[in-house]
Design a protein around this motif. Structure first.
Motif, PDB file in Angstrom:
ATOM      1  N   GLU A 110     -18.176  26.743  -4.675  1.00 34.31           N
ATOM      2  CA  GLU A 110     -17.191  26.461  -5.829  1.00 34.31           C
ATOM      3  C   GLU A 110     -17.714  26.635  -7.052  1.00 34.31           C
ATOM      4  OE1 GLU A 110     -14.203  23.702  -3.418  1.00 34.31           O
ATOM      5  OE2 GLU A 110     -16.162  23.053  -3.253  1.00 34.31           O
ATOM      6  N   HIS A 111     -17.009  26.778  -8.068  1.00 36.24           N
ATOM      7  CA  HIS A 111     -16.954  26.483  -9.261  1.00 36.24           C
ATOM      8  C   HIS A 111     -15.908  26.145 -10.043  1.00 36.24           C
ATOM      9  CE1 HIS A 111     -19.944  27.365 -13.081  1.00 36.24           C
ATOM     10  NE2 HIS A 111     -19.935  26.258 -12.922  1.00 36.24           N
ATOM     11  N   ILE A 112     -15.459  25.006 -10.093  1.00 37.83           N
ATOM     12  CA  ILE A 112     -13.981  24.417 -10.151  1.00 37.83           C
ATOM     13  C   ILE A 112     -13.882  23.070 -10.885  1.00 37.83           C
ATOM     14  CG2 ILE A 112     -13.833  23.189  -8.034  1.00 37.83           C
ATOM     15  CD1 ILE A 112     -10.884  24.638  -7.658  1.00 37.83           C
ATOM     16  N   ARG A 113     -12.754  23.049 -11.707  1.00 38.27           N
ATOM     17  CA  ARG A 113     -12.654  21.612 -12.519  1.00 38.27           C
ATOM     18  C   ARG A 113     -11.256  21.100 -12.291  1.00 38.27           C
ATOM     19  NH1 ARG A 113     -14.656  23.517 -18.608  1.00 38.27           N
ATOM     20  NH2 ARG A 113     -17.043  23.574 -17.952  1.00 38.27           N
ATOM     21  N   PHE A 114     -11.221  19.764 -12.136  1.00 40.74           N
ATOM     22  CA  PHE A 114      -9.855  19.000 -11.878  1.00 40.74           C
ATOM     23  C   PHE A 114     -10.002  18.064 -13.035  1.00 40.74           C
ATOM     24  CE2 PHE A 114     -12.054  19.992  -8.081  1.00 40.74           C
ATOM     25  CZ  PHE A 114     -11.244  20.556  -7.448  1.00 40.74           C
ATOM     26  N   ARG A 115      -8.810  18.041 -13.748  1.00 41.80           N
ATOM     27  CA  ARG A 115      -8.644  17.292 -14.899  1.00 41.80           C
ATOM     28  C   ARG A 115      -7.278  16.170 -14.611  1.00 41.80           C
ATOM     29  NH1 ARG A 115      -6.297  19.503 -20.795  1.00 41.80           N
ATOM     30  NH2 ARG A 115      -4.641  20.107 -19.277  1.00 41.80           N
ATOM     31  N   TYR A 116      -7.767  14.851 -14.961  1.00 46.00           N
ATOM     32  CA  TYR A 116      -6.909  13.721 -14.890  1.00 46.00           C
ATOM     33  C   TYR A 116      -6.219  13.511 -16.234  1.00 46.00           C
ATOM     34  CZ  TYR A 116      -9.304  13.126 -10.264  1.00 46.00           C
ATOM     35  OH  TYR A 116      -9.778  12.942  -9.104  1.00 46.00           O
ATOM     36  N   MET A 117      -4.866  13.105 -16.526  1.00 45.68           N
ATOM     37  CA  MET A 117      -4.635  12.682 -17.843  1.00 45.68           C
ATOM     38  C   MET A 117      -3.775  11.470 -17.618  1.00 45.68           C
ATOM     39  SD  MET A 117      -4.000  15.997 -19.987  1.00 45.68           S
ATOM     40  CE  MET A 117      -4.134  15.068 -21.488  1.00 45.68           C
ATOM     41  N   HIS A 118      -3.504  10.634 -18.672  1.00 47.12           N
ATOM     42  CA  HIS A 118      -2.714   9.415 -19.015  1.00 47.12           C
ATOM     43  C   HIS A 118      -3.396   8.243 -18.350  1.00 47.12           C
ATOM     44  CE1 HIS A 118       0.076  12.387 -20.380  1.00 47.12           C
ATOM     45  NE2 HIS A 118       0.483  12.827 -19.063  1.00 47.12           N
ATOM     46  N   MET A 119      -4.598   8.187 -17.979  1.00 48.05           N
ATOM     47  CA  MET A 119      -5.444   6.975 -17.836  1.00 48.05           C
ATOM     48  C   MET A 119      -5.911   6.358 -19.146  1.00 48.05           C
ATOM     49  SD  MET A 119      -7.542   7.456 -14.304  1.00 48.05           S
ATOM     50  CE  MET A 119      -8.345   8.798 -15.222  1.00 48.05           C
ATOM     51  N   ASN A 120      -5.794   5.153 -19.395  1.00 49.31           N
ATOM     52  CA  ASN A 120      -6.381   4.305 -20.566  1.00 49.31           C
ATOM     53  C   ASN A 120      -7.665   4.819 -21.120  1.00 49.31           C
ATOM     54  OD1 ASN A 120      -7.399   2.484 -22.658  1.00 49.31           O
ATOM     55  ND2 ASN A 120      -5.236   1.721 -22.489  1.00 49.31           N
ATOM     56  N   PRO A 121      -7.961   5.624 -22.281  1.00 47.64           N
ATOM     57  CA  PRO A 121      -9.205   5.932 -22.817  1.00 47.64           C
ATOM     58  C   PRO A 121     -10.139   4.786 -22.735  1.00 47.64           C
ATOM     59  CG  PRO A 121      -7.701   6.453 -24.474  1.00 47.64           C
ATOM     60  CD  PRO A 121      -7.046   6.070 -23.135  1.00 47.64           C
ATOM     61  N   GLN A 122      -9.857   3.548 -23.245  1.00 50.46           N
ATOM     62  CA  GLN A 122     -10.449   2.598 -23.388  1.00 50.46           C
ATOM     63  C   GLN A 122     -11.215   2.003 -22.254  1.00 50.46           C
ATOM     64  OE1 GLN A 122      -7.626   2.666 -25.548  1.00 50.46           O
ATOM     65  NE2 GLN A 122      -8.598   3.606 -27.210  1.00 50.46           N
ATOM     66  N   ALA A 123     -10.219   1.813 -21.218  1.00 57.33           N
ATOM     67  CA  ALA A 123     -10.707   1.532 -19.782  1.00 57.33           C
ATOM     68  C   ALA A 123     -11.530   2.661 -19.280  1.00 57.33           C
ATOM     69  CB  ALA A 123      -9.290   1.358 -18.869  1.00 57.33           C
ATOM     70  N   MET A 124     -11.566   3.942 -19.526  1.00 57.74           N
ATOM     71  CA  MET A 124     -12.311   4.769 -19.251  1.00 57.74           C
ATOM     72  C   MET A 124     -13.734   4.707 -19.758  1.00 57.74           C
ATOM     73  SD  MET A 124     -10.483   8.396 -18.499  1.00 57.74           S
ATOM     74  CE  MET A 124      -9.318   8.515 -19.946  1.00 57.74           C
ATOM     75  N   ASN A 125     -13.817   4.349 -21.041  1.00 54.21           N
ATOM     76  CA  ASN A 125     -15.031   4.079 -21.730  1.00 54.21           C
ATOM     77  C   ASN A 125     -15.723   2.841 -21.047  1.00 54.21           C
ATOM     78  OD1 ASN A 125     -14.593   6.296 -23.457  1.00 54.21           O
ATOM     79  ND2 ASN A 125     -13.697   5.091 -25.008  1.00 54.21           N
ATOM     80  N   ALA A 126     -14.969   1.805 -21.082  1.00 59.32           N
ATOM     81  CA  ALA A 126     -15.471   0.524 -20.523  1.00 59.32           C
ATOM     82  C   ALA A 126     -16.227   0.869 -18.997  1.00 59.32           C
ATOM     83  CB  ALA A 126     -14.452  -0.523 -20.384  1.00 59.32           C
ATOM     84  N   ASP A 127     -15.454   1.633 -18.310  1.00 57.40           N
ATOM     85  CA  ASP A 127     -16.139   2.220 -16.974  1.00 57.40           C
ATOM     86  C   ASP A 127     -17.214   3.101 -17.030  1.00 57.40           C
ATOM     87  OD1 ASP A 127     -14.298  -0.010 -15.836  1.00 57.40           O
ATOM     88  OD2 ASP A 127     -13.018   1.543 -15.403  1.00 57.40           O
ATOM     89  N   GLY A 128     -17.559   3.439 -18.165  1.00 53.92           N
ATOM     90  CA  GLY A 128     -18.722   4.718 -17.989  1.00 53.92           C
ATOM     91  C   GLY A 128     -18.147   5.974 -17.722  1.00 53.92           C
ATOM     92  N   LEU A 129     -16.970   6.093 -17.625  1.00 50.32           N
ATOM     93  CA  LEU A 129     -16.245   7.632 -17.116  1.00 50.32           C
ATOM     94  C   LEU A 129     -16.618   8.473 -18.235  1.00 50.32           C
ATOM     95  CD1 LEU A 129     -15.262   8.613 -14.554  1.00 50.32           C
ATOM     96  CD2 LEU A 129     -12.886   8.577 -15.590  1.00 50.32           C
ATOM     97  N   VAL A 130     -17.721   9.020 -18.590  1.00 48.63           N
ATOM     98  CA  VAL A 130     -18.195  10.011 -19.910  1.00 48.63           C
ATOM     99  C   VAL A 130     -19.293  10.764 -19.267  1.00 48.63           C
ATOM    100  CG1 VAL A 130     -17.780   8.226 -21.528  1.00 48.63           C
ATOM    101  CG2 VAL A 130     -19.907   8.287 -20.324  1.00 48.63           C
ATOM    102  N   ASN A 131     -19.395  11.779 -20.304  1.00 48.21           N
ATOM    103  CA  ASN A 131     -20.103  13.202 -19.849  1.00 48.21           C
ATOM    104  C   ASN A 131     -21.463  12.703 -19.117  1.00 48.21           C
ATOM    105  OD1 ASN A 131     -18.495  15.257 -21.165  1.00 48.21           O
ATOM    106  ND2 ASN A 131     -19.402  14.775 -22.979  1.00 48.21           N
TER     107      ASN A 131
END
Length: 533
Positions: free
Chosen positions: A416-437
């Motif tokens: 497989e070579h595939i991507r899944f994208r999620y939208m509308h979660m709060n970016p500040q919360a994602m940053n706090a959780d370390g959900l980054v590159n």
């Protein structure tokens, strides 16, 4: 001539046999087929030798003679690649995991030569990367690799001035796996004359919001892309005409930066997927492509697609959940947005290019709502509508800059070579959780909460936008995630759903792009991976 004629007739008969095979049942779901590309590592090593030999100070350090005393796919069989990976891995973690030659704007020879000459360690890496900043995202694996770089305003000698005032992001992917999709728009483009000597088969084209440069090297499919608008240049919107010089500088600067010879990947045939034997008493869904009437671009219909592009865990932690329109829900004759049956909204009218949708524009993904909280009562678990967990659909690597409103998970494996994208979660919360590159997540791991973020909190309804991209010779393109989600949900509830409808609309519906009063404000920027869209 007789031999060729016989082979032609044989192929024709084989094709006809496929057409007369047992038809797919109305509600069956298939897996995708993929083509495996054969990597020419000998040609890659020849190019690497040429690049290294252009730097006399370090040329003698590299060993290009193959070691035949070890197995062919043992890294020690190609010592020059081992040496190169050791250098590049300082800046591109895991580069040796790539099954294809990694082309990047990183001149390893120039870097090593500068180190040999005593260059200070404080020198910017951009000096060896044609003035591109250090890599923002890099992922390598058995299918290939992906990377993202940025180019600052005013950077680079000889570059034209531009109106766009932010860094330009350039992406590159090289892959040995290609998804076989019925894509009538695929394979098109125009040549780039200044680069014709370097890349004889280079195609330049604008597709799904990106200018793309596709070419083949060493038998591998590579695509360089920049997100842009084919419009007038503005300080906050990158015009494609301003993206061209940056992308072409990137192409001119590509060198072999690493990779490792591995056992070749193999073609994968499409199959009917297994589904639960038990039948759900509740879960029902309308067919793929059956969008609410007249909600497609210019009154067009949806696009049927029975492909489950991957076997995934459903992206919401718990059932029940509902795939329903968030922008045109008032037009649906069925119950509200948290009720069965599900309804496809992949090709609802939006301003985003989507090749699968009639008219070429659509939503790019599906909107998913969690169930309403039940009324409180004895023995019931506490329910908070703002605490509905979103989970990783597979073991994957995260693609997300801290400024992005979307989070993407990429799977890079032998199949497989595939991507899944999620939208509308709060970016500040994602940053706090370390959900980054670069973060690695496990299937089922909580990565956020269903929210309503679109530019700001409460910018849209409480839902998750979920979409899928697969890699083709045109690069990453959107495909309908509807059947993928149906299949995933059935595994979550351990029961097979019931396909229903479609009913014939009883009355003429208003045209979607006219935006009448009964339409919830569409998520006009839902298809963007960054703040710009």
């Amino acid at each position: 001539m007789v031999g060729k004629g016989f082979r032609f007739v044989s192929l024709l008969l084989a094709s006809l046999s496929l057409l007369t095979a047992t038809p797919l049942a109305a509600d069956e779901i298939r897996s995708p087929s993929l083509t495996a590309l054969r990597v020419d590592w000998r040609a890659a090593l020849d190019q690497l030798r040429s690049e290294i030999n252009s730097r006399p100070q370090i040329a003698a350090d590299f060993i290009f003679a193959p070691r035949r005393s070890v197995p062919r796919y043992d890294p020690r069989a190609t010592p020059a690649l081992v040496q190169l990976n050791a250098v590049s891995s300082q800046f591109f973690s895991g580069i040796a995991r790539s099954s294809v030659p990694v082309l990047l704007p990183f001149d390893a020879g120039a870097y090593l030569e500068a180190q040999r000459s005593g260059a200070p360690a404080s020198l910017s890496l951009a000096r060896y990367q044609a003035d591109f900043n250090p890599v923002d995202m890099f992922d390598a694996g058995p299918a290939g690799y992906s990377a993202t770089f940025s180019f600052e305003p005013g950077a680079g000698d000889g570059m034209p001035s531009r109106v766009y005032a932010r860094p330009v992001e350039v992406q590159i992917t090289g892959s040995a796996l290609i998804y076989d999709v019925a894509d009538p728009a695929g394979g098109k483009g125009e040549p780039v004359k200044p680069l014709a000597t370097l890349y004889p088969d280079l195609r330049k084209f604008i597709r799904e919001g990106y200018v793309r440069y596709a070419f083949t090297r060493f038998g591998v499919a590579y695509v360089v892309s920049v997100q842009c608008l084919d419009s007038v240049a503005k300080p906050r919107r990158l015009a494609c005409k301003e993206a061209y010089p940056v992308a072409e500088r990137f192409l001119k600067a590509l060198h072999i930066a690493g990779g490792q010879r591995m056992r070749p990947v193999t073609d994968i045939a499409s199959e009917i997927i297994d589904r639960p034997a038990a039948r759900s008493a509740d879960f029902s869904y309308r067919p793929s492509g059956d969008i609410i009437p007249n909600t497609g671009y210019r009154n067009k219909s949806g696009h049927p697609d029975v492909m489950a592009y991957a076997q995934i865990r459903f992206p919401l932690e718990k059932a029940p959940a509902f795939v329903r329109s968030q922008s045109y829900g008032k037009r649906d004759k069925n119950d509200g947005p948290t009720a069965y049956p599900w309804r496809d909204n992949f090709c609802e009218s939006r301003s985003f290019e989507v090749w699968q949708c009639a008219g070429g524009y659509g939503h790019q993904g599906e909107d998913i709502r969690a169930a309403d909280c039940p009324s409180s009562g004895e023995g019931r678990e506490p329910c908070d509508p703002k605490q509905r967990a979103v989970v990783a659909v597979r073991d994957a690597v995260v693609i997300r800059a801290a400024k992005d409103q979307a989070a993407t998970l990429e799977i890079n494996s032998r199949t497989e070579h595939i991507r899944f994208r999620y939208m509308h979660m709060n970016p500040q919360a994602m940053n706090a959780d370390g959900l980054v590159n670069g973060r690695l997540v496990s299937e089922g791991e909580k990565i956020g909460l269903v929210s309503n973020y679109l530019d700001h909190p409460a910018g849209t309804s409480m839902h998750l936008h979920f979409d899928v991209q697969v890699f083709t010779r045109d690069g990453w393109i959107w495909v309908s995630p509807y059947a993928t989600l149906v299949s995933a949900y059935e595994r979550l509830i351990r029961a097979r759903g019931r396909e229903v409808g479609p009913e014939i609309a009883g009355a003429a519906q208003p045209v979607a792009h006219a935006l009448p009063e009964d339409v919830i404000k569409p998520d006009l920027r839902e298809g963007s991976s960054s703040e710009e869209n």
